[in-house]
Design a protein around this motif. Structure first.
Motif, PDB file in Angstrom:
ATOM      1  N   ASP A   1       7.581  -1.903   6.207  1.00 39.19           N
ATOM      2  CA  ASP A   1       6.716  -2.507   5.188  1.00 39.19           C
ATOM      3  C   ASP A   1       6.040  -1.477   4.276  1.00 39.19           C
ATOM      4  OD1 ASP A   1       7.280  -5.067   6.193  1.00 39.19           O
ATOM      5  OD2 ASP A   1       5.640  -4.938   7.645  1.00 39.19           O
ATOM      6  N   PHE A   2       6.790  -0.476   3.831  1.00 44.40           N
ATOM      7  CA  PHE A   2       6.237   0.524   2.904  1.00 44.40           C
ATOM      8  C   PHE A   2       6.082  -0.126   1.534  1.00 44.40           C
ATOM      9  CE2 PHE A   2       7.258   4.376   0.112  1.00 44.40           C
ATOM     10  CZ  PHE A   2       5.938   4.797   0.078  1.00 44.40           C
ATOM     11  N   LYS A   3       4.845  -0.104   1.037  1.00 49.48           N
ATOM     12  CA  LYS A   3       4.542  -0.690  -0.270  1.00 49.48           C
ATOM     13  C   LYS A   3       3.784   0.334  -1.102  1.00 49.48           C
ATOM     14  CE  LYS A   3       4.119  -5.263   1.689  1.00 49.48           C
ATOM     15  NZ  LYS A   3       3.210  -5.947   2.580  1.00 49.48           N
ATOM     16  N   VAL A   4       4.171   0.453  -2.361  1.00 51.39           N
ATOM     17  CA  VAL A   4       3.463   1.303  -3.314  1.00 51.39           C
ATOM     18  C   VAL A   4       2.976   0.405  -4.435  1.00 51.39           C
ATOM     19  CG1 VAL A   4       3.642   3.251  -4.910  1.00 51.39           C
ATOM     20  CG2 VAL A   4       4.884   3.306  -2.741  1.00 51.39           C
ATOM     21  N   GLU A   5       1.669   0.455  -4.689  1.00 51.11           N
ATOM     22  CA  GLU A   5       1.060  -0.457  -5.663  1.00 51.11           C
ATOM     23  C   GLU A   5       0.929   0.142  -7.056  1.00 51.11           C
ATOM     24  OE1 GLU A   5       0.554  -3.552  -4.812  1.00 51.11           O
ATOM     25  OE2 GLU A   5       0.978  -3.204  -2.688  1.00 51.11           O
ATOM     26  N   ALA A   6       0.878   1.478  -7.165  1.00 49.63           N
ATOM     27  CA  ALA A   6       0.664   2.114  -8.470  1.00 49.63           C
ATOM     28  C   ALA A   6       1.181   3.539  -8.443  1.00 49.63           C
ATOM     29  CB  ALA A   6      -0.824   2.100  -8.822  1.00 49.63           C
ATOM     30  N   LYS A   7       1.350   4.102  -9.613  1.00 53.24           N
ATOM     31  CA  LYS A   7       1.771   5.499  -9.726  1.00 53.24           C
ATOM     32  C   LYS A   7       0.591   6.415  -9.429  1.00 53.24           C
ATOM     33  CE  LYS A   7       5.367   4.449 -13.029  1.00 53.24           C
ATOM     34  NZ  LYS A   7       5.896   4.636 -14.379  1.00 53.24           N
ATOM     35  N   ILE A   8       0.903   7.545  -8.810  1.00 58.47           N
ATOM     36  CA  ILE A   8      -0.096   8.546  -8.467  1.00 58.47           C
ATOM     37  C   ILE A   8       0.150   9.765  -9.345  1.00 58.47           C
ATOM     38  CG2 ILE A   8      -1.013  10.004  -6.624  1.00 58.47           C
ATOM     39  CD1 ILE A   8      -1.437   6.960  -6.190  1.00 58.47           C
ATOM     40  N   HIS A   9      -0.918  10.316  -9.902  1.00 58.60           N
ATOM     41  CA  HIS A   9      -0.812  11.442 -10.824  1.00 58.60           C
ATOM     42  C   HIS A   9      -1.454  12.690 -10.235  1.00 58.60           C
ATOM     43  CE1 HIS A   9      -0.611   7.755 -13.255  1.00 58.60           C
ATOM     44  NE2 HIS A   9       0.318   8.420 -13.916  1.00 58.60           N
ATOM     45  N   SER A  10      -1.027  13.843 -10.735  1.00 57.03           N
ATOM     46  CA  SER A  10      -1.666  15.093 -10.305  1.00 57.03           C
ATOM     47  C   SER A  10      -3.148  15.014 -10.654  1.00 57.03           C
ATOM     48  CB  SER A  10      -0.994  16.295 -10.964  1.00 57.03           C
ATOM     49  OG  SER A  10      -1.126  16.230 -12.365  1.00 57.03           O
ATOM     50  N   GLY A  11      -3.973  15.534  -9.751  1.00 62.94           N
ATOM     51  CA  GLY A  11      -5.418  15.479  -9.930  1.00 62.94           C
ATOM     52  C   GLY A  11      -6.072  14.256  -9.331  1.00 62.94           C
TER      53      GLY A  11
ATOM     54  N   MET B   1      -3.330   1.966  -2.844  1.00 61.09           N
ATOM     55  CA  MET B   1      -2.195   2.448  -3.620  1.00 61.09           C
ATOM     56  C   MET B   1      -0.896   2.345  -2.835  1.00 61.09           C
ATOM     57  SD  MET B   1      -3.335   3.430  -6.589  1.00 61.09           S
ATOM     58  CE  MET B   1      -4.487   2.064  -6.573  1.00 61.09           C
ATOM     59  N   ALA B   2      -0.994   2.447  -1.501  1.00 63.82           N
ATOM     60  CA  ALA B   2       0.218   2.379  -0.671  1.00 63.82           C
ATOM     61  C   ALA B   2      -0.181   1.993   0.745  1.00 63.82           C
ATOM     62  CB  ALA B   2       0.939   3.728  -0.658  1.00 63.82           C
ATOM     63  N   SER B   3       0.782   1.425   1.461  1.00 64.61           N
ATOM     64  CA  SER B   3       0.575   1.097   2.873  1.00 64.61           C
ATOM     65  C   SER B   3       1.923   1.099   3.572  1.00 64.61           C
ATOM     66  CB  SER B   3      -0.114  -0.265   3.029  1.00 64.61           C
ATOM     67  OG  SER B   3       0.704  -1.289   2.498  1.00 64.61           O
ATOM     68  N   ALA B   4       1.866   1.272   4.880  1.00 68.42           N
ATOM     69  CA  ALA B   4       3.098   1.242   5.691  1.00 68.42           C
ATOM     70  C   ALA B   4       2.696   1.177   7.155  1.00 68.42           C
ATOM     71  CB  ALA B   4       3.948   2.489   5.448  1.00 68.42           C
ATOM     72  N   GLN B   5       3.638   0.734   7.966  1.00 69.66           N
ATOM     73  CA  GLN B   5       3.484   0.837   9.407  1.00 69.66           C
ATOM     74  C   GLN B   5       4.475   1.889   9.879  1.00 69.66           C
ATOM     75  OE1 GLN B   5       4.925  -2.032  12.565  1.00 69.66           O
ATOM     76  NE2 GLN B   5       2.709  -2.430  12.611  1.00 69.66           N
ATOM     77  N   PHE B   6       3.995   2.773  10.751  1.00 69.98           N
ATOM     78  CA  PHE B   6       4.807   3.867  11.264  1.00 69.98           C
ATOM     79  C   PHE B   6       5.011   3.697  12.760  1.00 69.98           C
ATOM     80  CE2 PHE B   6       2.436   5.588   7.729  1.00 69.98           C
ATOM     81  CZ  PHE B   6       3.354   6.367   7.071  1.00 69.98           C
ATOM     82  N   LYS B   7       6.140   4.157  13.203  1.00 70.88           N
ATOM     83  CA  LYS B   7       6.347   4.383  14.626  1.00 70.88           C
ATOM     84  C   LYS B   7       6.593   5.894  14.749  1.00 70.88           C
ATOM     85  CE  LYS B   7       7.931  -0.232  15.515  1.00 70.88           C
ATOM     86  NZ  LYS B   7       7.672  -0.754  14.191  1.00 70.88           N
ATOM     87  N   ILE B   8       5.710   6.532  15.526  1.00 70.19           N
ATOM     88  CA  ILE B   8       5.743   7.981  15.609  1.00 70.19           C
ATOM     89  C   ILE B   8       5.943   8.379  17.063  1.00 70.19           C
ATOM     90  CG2 ILE B   8       4.445  10.103  15.198  1.00 70.19           C
ATOM     91  CD1 ILE B   8       2.923   8.528  12.994  1.00 70.19           C
ATOM     92  N   TYR B   9       6.954   9.191  17.289  1.00 69.64           N
ATOM     93  CA  TYR B   9       7.244   9.690  18.630  1.00 69.64           C
ATOM     94  C   TYR B   9       6.505  11.010  18.834  1.00 69.64           C
ATOM     95  CZ  TYR B   9       9.637  11.739  22.592  1.00 69.64           C
ATOM     96  OH  TYR B   9       9.909  12.326  23.807  1.00 69.64           O
ATOM     97  N   VAL B  10       5.641  11.035  19.849  1.00 75.35           N
ATOM     98  CA  VAL B  10       4.913  12.250  20.208  1.00 75.35           C
ATOM     99  C   VAL B  10       5.141  12.457  21.699  1.00 75.35           C
ATOM    100  CG1 VAL B  10       2.672  13.405  20.314  1.00 75.35           C
ATOM    101  CG2 VAL B  10       3.160  11.799  18.447  1.00 75.35           C
TER     102      VAL B  10
END
Length: 172
Positions: free
Chosen positions: A120-130, A160-169
């Motif tokens: 469910d990676f979602k990006v809502e807007a562009k991100i700029h330097s600064g 601006m963005a969201s996601a669910q991660f599965k991370i192996y540690v």
């Protein structure tokens, strides 16, 4: 020039934290001192957080000022996929902070881990330097060595963005 901009951006972040316009975490959970240097293997240009702002047993928060000189900034815009890295590094720094402060009782501090899945990676807007980005991660669950984490990136208190991660540690 770049150091002056970084200094000015950090002053802006501190002001926003103090006036409450940057929300880091809930106030009803014990917070861990995050003033220590980041314990991440990432170095510039791949390091995508400037500082861990807060951490507790379930929530982590960090921030970054998007550097103009990053190879991931093209025509003044951050590649959207790098927002995944912002969230993942927020989790990694938070988990390292928990281990460093003894908040995690099981096993020793993780020496490595990897992103196993993204959902469910979602990006809502562009991100700029600064741009000043705030990242936060919430641990949804842990099953053995697999962590399920909900991540969010905000700019000016707007997602601006969201996601669910599965991370192996690995448990060492």
């Amino acid at each position: 020039m770049a150091n002056e901009n970084l200094y000015e951006n950090k002053k802006i972040i501190i002001k926003k934290i103090l006036d409450g316009s940057i929300q880091t975490l809930r106030n009803d959970i014990h917070h861990i001192d995050c003033s220590q240097p980041l314990n991440l293997p990432h170095c510039p240009p791949i390091r995508m957080i400037d500082a861990l702002d807060s951490a507790d047993e379930r929530f982590f928060a960090s921030h970054v000022v998007v550097p103009a000189e990053s190879p991931y900034v093209l025509d003044g815009q951050l590649c959207p996929e790098m927002l995944l890295e912002v969230m993942a590094q927020c989790f990694a720094a938070g988990l390292a902070c928990l281990h460093q402060h003894g908040a995690k009782k099981e096993g020793s501090a993780p020496s490595w881990g990897y992103l196993a899945a993204i959902r469910d990676f979602k990006v809502e807007a562009k991100i700029h330097s600064g741009d000043i980005l705030s990242a936060r991660c919430e641990i949804a669950m842990k099953v053995n060595s697999l962590w399920v984490v909900n991540g969010h990136v905000e700019r000016d208190n707007k997602e601006m963005a969201s996601a669910q991660f599965k991370i192996y540690v690995p448990e060492e």
